[in-house]
Motif scaffolding. Structure first.
Motif, mmCIF file in Angstrom:
data_model
loop_
_atom_site.group_PDB
_atom_site.id
_atom_site.type_symbol
_atom_site.label_atom_id
_atom_site.label_comp_id
_atom_site.label_asym_id
_atom_site.label_seq_id
_atom_site.Cartn_x
_atom_site.Cartn_y
_atom_site.Cartn_z
ATOM 1 N N GLN A 121 0.787 -1.221 0.000
ATOM 2 C CA GLN A 121 0.000 0.000 0.000
ATOM 3 C C GLN A 121 0.824 1.279 0.000
ATOM 4 N N ARG A 122 2.123 1.188 0.227
ATOM 5 C CA ARG A 122 2.937 2.409 0.244
ATOM 6 C C ARG A 122 4.373 2.055 -0.086
ATOM 7 N N GLY A 123 5.177 3.103 -0.292
ATOM 8 C CA GLY A 123 6.578 2.885 -0.621
ATOM 9 C C GLY A 123 6.785 2.699 -2.118
ATOM 10 N N LYS A 124 8.020 2.420 -2.488
ATOM 11 C CA LYS A 124 8.345 2.318 -3.913
ATOM 12 C C LYS A 124 7.746 1.079 -4.565
ATOM 13 N N ARG A 125 7.283 0.110 -3.759
ATOM 14 C CA ARG A 125 6.649 -1.087 -4.314
ATOM 15 C C ARG A 125 5.124 -1.022 -4.203
ATOM 16 N N GLN A 126 4.596 0.178 -4.032
ATOM 17 C CA GLN A 126 3.149 0.350 -3.927
ATOM 18 C C GLN A 126 2.450 -0.246 -5.149
ATOM 19 N N GLY A 127 1.383 -1.015 -4.880
ATOM 20 C CA GLY A 127 0.627 -1.631 -5.963
ATOM 21 C C GLY A 127 1.110 -3.002 -6.368
ATOM 22 N N VAL A 128 2.265 -3.417 -5.846
ATOM 23 C CA VAL A 128 2.797 -4.754 -6.153
ATOM 24 C C VAL A 128 2.100 -5.781 -5.270
ATOM 25 N N PRO A 129 1.672 -6.926 -5.811
ATOM 26 C CA PRO A 129 1.007 -7.940 -4.980
ATOM 27 C C PRO A 129 1.907 -8.412 -3.841
ATOM 28 N N MET A 130 1.294 -8.702 -2.712
ATOM 29 C CA MET A 130 2.055 -9.280 -1.597
ATOM 30 C C MET A 130 2.692 -10.591 -2.039
ATOM 31 N N LYS A 131 3.833 -10.879 -1.483
ATOM 32 C CA LYS A 131 4.428 -12.185 -1.728
ATOM 33 C C LYS A 131 3.555 -13.263 -1.089
ATOM 34 N N PRO A 132 3.512 -14.456 -1.676
ATOM 35 C CA PRO A 132 2.613 -15.512 -1.174
ATOM 36 C C PRO A 132 2.736 -15.766 0.317
ATOM 37 N N ARG A 133 3.965 -15.797 0.826
ATOM 38 C CA ARG A 133 4.138 -16.071 2.254
ATOM 39 C C ARG A 133 3.649 -14.903 3.100
ATOM 40 N N THR A 134 3.928 -13.669 2.640
ATOM 41 C CA THR A 134 3.438 -12.484 3.358
ATOM 42 C C THR A 134 1.918 -12.488 3.410
ATOM 43 N N LYS A 135 1.298 -12.789 2.282
ATOM 44 C CA LYS A 135 -0.167 -12.844 2.225
ATOM 45 C C LYS A 135 -0.701 -13.930 3.152
ATOM 46 N N GLN A 136 -0.042 -15.079 3.154
ATOM 47 C CA GLN A 136 -0.477 -16.191 4.017
ATOM 48 C C GLN A 136 -0.427 -15.797 5.483
ATOM 49 N N TYR A 137 0.687 -15.201 5.912
ATOM 50 C CA TYR A 137 0.837 -14.816 7.317
ATOM 51 C C TYR A 137 -0.131 -13.694 7.695
ATOM 52 N N THR A 138 -0.328 -12.738 6.773
ATOM 53 C CA THR A 138 -1.239 -11.613 7.046
ATOM 54 C C THR A 138 -2.660 -12.110 7.261
ATOM 55 N N LEU A 139 -3.143 -12.952 6.358
ATOM 56 C CA LEU A 139 -4.513 -13.454 6.466
ATOM 57 C C LEU A 139 -4.670 -14.359 7.685
ATOM 58 N N ALA A 140 -3.627 -15.114 8.010
ATOM 59 C CA ALA A 140 -3.687 -15.971 9.199
ATOM 60 C C ALA A 140 -3.853 -15.121 10.457
ATOM 61 N N ARG A 141 -3.087 -14.029 10.553
ATOM 62 C CA ARG A 141 -3.222 -13.150 11.729
ATOM 63 C C ARG A 141 -4.624 -12.540 11.784
ATOM 64 N N LEU A 142 -5.125 -12.089 10.651
ATOM 65 C CA LEU A 142 -6.462 -11.492 10.628
ATOM 66 C C LEU A 142 -7.525 -12.487 11.062
ATOM 67 N N ARG A 143 -7.422 -13.724 10.596
ATOM 68 C CA ARG A 143 -8.461 -14.716 10.892
ATOM 69 C C ARG A 143 -8.310 -15.296 12.297
ATOM 70 N N HIS A 144 -7.089 -15.326 12.816
ATOM 71 C CA HIS A 144 -6.888 -15.884 14.159
ATOM 72 C C HIS A 144 -7.155 -14.861 15.261
ATOM 73 N N HIS A 145 -6.991 -13.578 14.967
ATOM 74 C CA HIS A 145 -7.163 -12.551 15.993
ATOM 75 C C HIS A 145 -8.379 -11.652 15.755
ATOM 76 N N VAL A 146 -8.527 -11.135 14.536
ATOM 77 C CA VAL A 146 -9.598 -10.175 14.264
ATOM 78 C C VAL A 146 -10.960 -10.847 14.207
ATOM 79 N N VAL A 147 -11.061 -11.944 13.460
ATOM 80 C CA VAL A 147 -12.369 -12.584 13.268
ATOM 81 C C VAL A 147 -12.994 -13.033 14.591
#
Length: 463
Positions: A121-147
């Motif tokens: 969402q920011r920086g020189k790589r703005q708009g670049v898709p998350m790396k698969p592992r980053t996406k996996q860890y991000t969604l895991a945190r959201l589903r384990h804590h936020v949901v």
């Protein structure tokens, strides 16, 4: 059936009993206000009105005011008057309530974020898709804590206070769990300060995505009074501790520990690279001629990382296995070796270094470089750090001096790994400041493109 109107009081309501089918009792004081008695005897306050400001042709609406018991008749009467007042000026309370019920919930927003929002969402790589592992860890945190804590809340109902309570709940371990989900498989969720900060950043990114998508009008995380920055880890190994770490590696090697795991740990120490950068290293990424690693897709994108002769020497002792592209191929399959976790625990125990992680070795490279007098720019190049100021410097720094810096730093660490004392390490090269200043002056006097680039570097370094 519809009864005649009567002033609704507590006595009238208490006297209303089930008659085997639903019926309504209408109030004589407020038009459209009434009590609905269900088949089971439940009693609910209701209101009928015409939308769009009223009138014979206006659509009829029916809205539930609330259940008798939690609401007294006086409270229900006040609410009914407020709803009628809104309807009189053209609002439609029933439609607004139905729209609210159909509004997206936090758990649904996270599902949408997975499909459409997982981009930098920011920086020189703005708009670049998350790396698969980053996406996996991000969604895991959201589903384990936020949901579990906020998943059923509607997206527009979550406010800053909710976010602050959520942060504290994760911080105190409210979402922590350890569930067995199959043979040799578990889901382990840990709370704590670090987990709270990470998932807070994830949730803020979700709300930013929702705001850009016009699902919400604001991000409640932006004004939350929580500690948003990580604790800066200052742990690094002294050369004496590096010496013990080297002794631990040699002991494990004598015990027959997998050589791949040991070489991975040596390269962590000698290069300052991130854990996965070394474990997943490919032969095509090793540039023996120029003494560097050329990562096609590191954490910060494409990167050229200068490494010292000691690290090159370790890599040269490794034989390429079959047709594998990886320096450390897995025993089975086409992936890379990941069996370093148990050997790591053993070497840390043998070296008496509790709490040390692979990332500590990265800090060690950085701290050794700075304490040895290496320039910040060269240290950043070795570690692969990026930020707006340092990027301007790296763009004009030749790899050869960065490589020499990597050589000097790796030499000290390699000596300690080999068990040599700091006094046994060769003395540093003579001071080259005067020669460097002479060359800078000559370049500036000549002018041209080289002089312009040098000015950019000097200006970037200026305070």
């Amino acid at each position: 059936m519809v009864q005649g109107t009567i002033l609704l009081t507590k006595r009238v309501i208490d006297a209303a009993v089930s008659k085997g089918k639903r019926y309504d009792i209408w109030d004589s004081e407020i038009p459209g206000f009434g009590l609905r008695v269900g088949v089971s005897g439940t009693k609910t306050f209701v209101l009928r009105y015409r939308a769009e400001g009223g009138g014979r042709g206006a659509p009829k609406r029916h809205v539930t005011v609330g259940r008798f018991g939690p609401l007294t008749v006086e409270m229900a009467r006040r609410q009914a008057k407020q709803l009628l007042a809104k309807a009189t000026v053209g609002e439609d309370p029933a439609k607004a309530r139905n729209d609210k019920r159909g509004e997206m919930r936090i758990s649904e927003l996270i599902d949408l974020y997975e499909k459409q929002g997982c981009y930098i969402q920011r920086g020189k790589r703005q708009g670049v898709p998350m790396k698969p592992r980053t996406k996996q860890y991000t969604l895991a945190r959201l589903r384990h804590h936020v949901v579990p804590l906020l998943g059923n809340r509607r997206v527009t109902e979550v406010n800053t206070g909710d976010i602050e309570r959520f942060f504290r709940d994760v911080e105190t371990g409210k979402t922590a769990r350890d569930d067995k989900i199959g043979p040799r498989k578990r889901i382990v969720v840990r709370g704590g300060e670090g987990a709270a900060r990470k998932v807070f950043r994830d949730l803020s990114a979700v709300f930013s995505f929702a705001r850009r998508s016009e699902i919400v009008t604001r991000n409640p995380c932006e004004t939350a009074a929580v500690k948003k920055t990580d604790n800066h880890k200052e742990r690094f190994l002294t050369l004496e501790e590096v010496k013990r770490f080297g002794e631990g590696l040699r002991e494990l090697e004598k015990d027959g520990t997998n050589r791949k795991a040991l070489d991975i740990m040596r390269l962590w120490m000698l290069t300052g690279c991130r854990r996965e950068e070394i474990a997943s290293l490919k032969w095509q990424e090793v540039d023996f001629e120029h003494g560097c690693l050329r990562f096609g897709d590191s954490k910060t994108g494409k990167a050229v990382r200068p490494i010292g002769a000691a690290a090159i020497a370790v890599i040269k002792t490794i034989e390429q296995t079959g047709d594998s592209e990886f320096v450390f191929p897995a025993g089975e399959g086409d992936s890379y070796f990941r069996g370093y976790k148990t050997p790591w625990k053993k070497v840390v125990e043998k070296a008496r270094l509790p709490g040390v992680t692979p990332h500590t070795l990265r800090h060690t490279m950085g701290s050794t470089a700075i304490s040895s007098g290496e320039a910040m720019a060269f240290t950043g190049a070795i570690l692969g750090h990026t930020n707006p100021r340092s990027t301007a410097i790296y763009a004009h720094v030749q790899h050869s001096p960065a490589r020499r810096a990597a050589d000097r730093v790796a030499e000290r660490i390699a000596a300690a790994l080999a068990g040599m004392s700091d006094l046994e390490v060769d003395a540093p090269a003579p001071d080259e400041d005067e020669e460097l200043l002479r060359r800078v002056a000559e370049t500036l006097m000549k002018g041209g493109a080289e002089a312009d680039r040098l000015r950019v570097v000097i200006n970037a370094l200026a305070p």
